[in-house]
Design a protein around this motif. Structure first.
Motif, PDB file in Angstrom:
ATOM      1  N   ILE A  21       0.848  -1.200   0.000  1.00 12.96           N
ATOM      2  CA  ILE A  21       0.000   0.000   0.000  1.00 12.96           C
ATOM      3  C   ILE A  21       0.878   1.243   0.000  1.00 12.96           C
ATOM      4  N   ILE A  22       1.900   1.269   0.834  1.00 14.84           N
ATOM      5  CA  ILE A  22       2.822   2.410   0.897  1.00 14.84           C
ATOM      6  C   ILE A  22       3.504   2.623  -0.451  1.00 14.84           C
ATOM      7  N   ASP A  23       4.012   1.553  -1.062  1.00 18.79           N
ATOM      8  CA  ASP A  23       4.675   1.672  -2.372  1.00 18.79           C
ATOM      9  C   ASP A  23       3.747   2.241  -3.438  1.00 18.79           C
ATOM     10  N   ARG A  24       2.506   1.762  -3.465  1.00 17.90           N
ATOM     11  CA  ARG A  24       1.570   2.227  -4.493  1.00 17.90           C
ATOM     12  C   ARG A  24       1.153   3.676  -4.286  1.00 17.90           C
ATOM     13  N   VAL A  25       0.909   4.044  -3.031  1.00 16.93           N
ATOM     14  CA  VAL A  25       0.546   5.438  -2.746  1.00 16.93           C
ATOM     15  C   VAL A  25       1.723   6.349  -3.099  1.00 16.93           C
ATOM     16  N   LYS A  26       2.928   5.939  -2.746  1.00 19.00           N
ATOM     17  CA  LYS A  26       4.130   6.722  -3.070  1.00 19.00           C
ATOM     18  C   LYS A  26       4.258   6.918  -4.576  1.00 19.00           C
ATOM     19  N   SER A  27       4.103   5.849  -5.333  1.00 20.80           N
ATOM     20  CA  SER A  27       4.210   5.940  -6.794  1.00 20.80           C
ATOM     21  C   SER A  27       3.174   6.895  -7.385  1.00 20.80           C
ATOM     22  N   ASP A  28       1.939   6.777  -6.928  1.00 18.89           N
ATOM     23  CA  ASP A  28       0.873   7.628  -7.458  1.00 18.89           C
ATOM     24  C   ASP A  28       1.097   9.095  -7.107  1.00 18.89           C
ATOM     25  N   LEU A  29       1.532   9.367  -5.883  1.00 22.29           N
ATOM     26  CA  LEU A  29       1.773  10.754  -5.495  1.00 22.29           C
ATOM     27  C   LEU A  29       2.982  11.333  -6.223  1.00 22.29           C
ATOM     28  N   LYS A  30       4.000  10.517  -6.466  1.00 18.95           N
ATOM     29  CA  LYS A  30       5.152  10.989  -7.242  1.00 18.95           C
ATOM     30  C   LYS A  30       4.720  11.356  -8.656  1.00 18.95           C
ATOM     31  N   LEU A  31       3.858  10.545  -9.251  1.00 16.16           N
ATOM     32  CA  LEU A  31       3.347  10.856 -10.587  1.00 16.16           C
ATOM     33  C   LEU A  31       2.566  12.171 -10.598  1.00 16.16           C
ATOM     34  N   ALA A  32       1.952  12.491  -9.468  1.00 20.56           N
ATOM     35  CA  ALA A  32       1.187  13.733  -9.343  1.00 20.56           C
ATOM     36  C   ALA A  32       2.089  14.927  -9.044  1.00 20.56           C
ATOM     37  N   GLY A  33       3.392  14.674  -8.869  1.00 22.28           N
ATOM     38  CA  GLY A  33       4.337  15.770  -8.665  1.00 22.28           C
ATOM     39  C   GLY A  33       4.682  16.088  -7.220  1.00 22.28           C
ATOM     40  N   VAL A  34       4.223  15.271  -6.285  1.00 19.88           N
ATOM     41  CA  VAL A  34       4.548  15.499  -4.875  1.00 19.88           C
ATOM     42  C   VAL A  34       5.984  15.029  -4.633  1.00 19.88           C
ATOM     43  N   LYS A  35       6.766  15.816  -3.865  1.00 25.01           N
ATOM     44  CA  LYS A  35       8.193  15.512  -3.697  1.00 25.01           C
ATOM     45  C   LYS A  35       8.632  15.608  -2.239  1.00 25.01           C
ATOM     46  N   ASP A  36       9.792  15.042  -2.004  1.00 23.51           N
ATOM     47  CA  ASP A  36      10.583  15.197  -0.788  1.00 23.51           C
ATOM     48  C   ASP A  36       9.802  14.898   0.487  1.00 23.51           C
ATOM     49  N   GLU A  37       9.942  15.777   1.492  1.00 24.52           N
ATOM     50  CA  GLU A  37       9.301  15.550   2.797  1.00 24.52           C
ATOM     51  C   GLU A  37       7.788  15.557   2.697  1.00 24.52           C
ATOM     52  N   GLN A  38       7.251  16.378   1.798  1.00 24.36           N
ATOM     53  CA  GLN A  38       5.793  16.392   1.631  1.00 24.36           C
ATOM     54  C   GLN A  38       5.310  15.035   1.123  1.00 24.36           C
ATOM     55  N   LEU A  39       6.095  14.416   0.236  1.00 23.17           N
ATOM     56  CA  LEU A  39       5.741  13.095  -0.278  1.00 23.17           C
ATOM     57  C   LEU A  39       5.690  12.079   0.854  1.00 23.17           C
ATOM     58  N   LYS A  40       6.727  12.043   1.666  1.00 27.53           N
ATOM     59  CA  LYS A  40       6.778  11.078   2.767  1.00 27.53           C
ATOM     60  C   LYS A  40       5.636  11.309   3.754  1.00 27.53           C
ATOM     61  N   GLU A  41       5.386  12.567   4.080  1.00 30.41           N
ATOM     62  CA  GLU A  41       4.318  12.877   5.032  1.00 30.41           C
ATOM     63  C   GLU A  41       2.950  12.462   4.493  1.00 30.41           C
ATOM     64  N   MET A  42       2.696  12.768   3.226  1.00 29.96           N
ATOM     65  CA  MET A  42       1.400  12.420   2.641  1.00 29.96           C
ATOM     66  C   MET A  42       1.232  10.904   2.520  1.00 29.96           C
ATOM     67  N   VAL A  43       2.283  10.215   2.092  1.00 31.45           N
ATOM     68  CA  VAL A  43       2.212   8.757   1.985  1.00 31.45           C
ATOM     69  C   VAL A  43       1.913   8.152   3.358  1.00 31.45           C
ATOM     70  N   GLY A  44       2.619   8.617   4.377  1.00 29.66           N
ATOM     71  CA  GLY A  44       2.400   8.108   5.735  1.00 29.66           C
ATOM     72  C   GLY A  44       0.985   8.345   6.219  1.00 29.66           C
ATOM     73  N   ASN A  45       0.476   9.545   5.994  1.00 32.61           N
ATOM     74  CA  ASN A  45      -0.884   9.863   6.445  1.00 32.61           C
ATOM     75  C   ASN A  45      -1.939   9.030   5.721  1.00 32.61           C
ATOM     76  N   ILE A  46      -1.788   8.875   4.408  1.00 36.93           N
ATOM     77  CA  ILE A  46      -2.758   8.104   3.636  1.00 36.93           C
ATOM     78  C   ILE A  46      -2.694   6.627   4.033  1.00 36.93           C
ATOM     79  N   ALA A  47      -1.481   6.075   4.115  1.00 33.62           N
ATOM     80  CA  ALA A  47      -1.325   4.663   4.489  1.00 33.62           C
ATOM     81  C   ALA A  47      -1.864   4.403   5.891  1.00 33.62           C
ATOM     82  N   PHE A  48      -1.628   5.318   6.804  1.00 38.03           N
ATOM     83  CA  PHE A  48      -2.127   5.152   8.167  1.00 38.03           C
ATOM     84  C   PHE A  48      -3.654   5.162   8.184  1.00 38.03           C
ATOM     85  N   SER A  49      -4.250   6.060   7.401  1.00 33.53           N
ATOM     86  CA  SER A  49      -5.719   6.109   7.318  1.00 33.53           C
ATOM     87  C   SER A  49      -6.295   4.813   6.760  1.00 33.53           C
TER      88      SER A  49
END
Length: 103
Positions: A21-49
């Motif tokens: 789940i973390i890998d897939r969310v990370k890939s999708d957010l990277k494709l959307a242009g999310v980067k760096d610390e914001q990427l990690k924070e968003m992936v963590g929040n979405i995966a946790f939810s």
């Protein structure tokens, strides 16, 4: 298929699931242009939810119908394995998240 209590196998399977789940969310957010610390924070929040919803750690309700998930995994031996209670993969999110972002 037979439902079997196997906490060790279940634990391994839920770590693999939340890692995927973390890998897939990370890939999708990277494709959307999310980067760096914001990427990690968003992936963590979405995966946790997602994990807390599947773990039944939070109330899931729609149109007055309450849903109580109970996670089981089908093993390669064609068995259904469970842990004897609710899953707890939300506890692994941030540790696996760190591993994913270190690589």
């Amino acid at each position: 298929m037979e439902l079997k209590l196997n906490a060790e196998s279940f634990d391994e399977h839920q770590m693999i699931l939340i890692g995927e789940i973390i890998d897939r969310v990370k890939s999708d957010l990277k494709l959307a242009g999310v980067k760096d610390e914001q990427l990690k924070e968003m992936v963590g929040n979405i995966a946790f939810s997602i994990a807390t919803t599947l773990d039944n750690s939070s109330t899931t309700e729609f149109d007055g119908v309450v849903v109580n998930p109970y996670l089981v995994f089908q093993t390669q031996d064609n068995e259904l394995t469970h842990c004897g209670g609710n899953s707890y993969m939300h506890e692994y999110v941030f540790g696996i998240l760190d591993e994913v972002f270190e690589s």
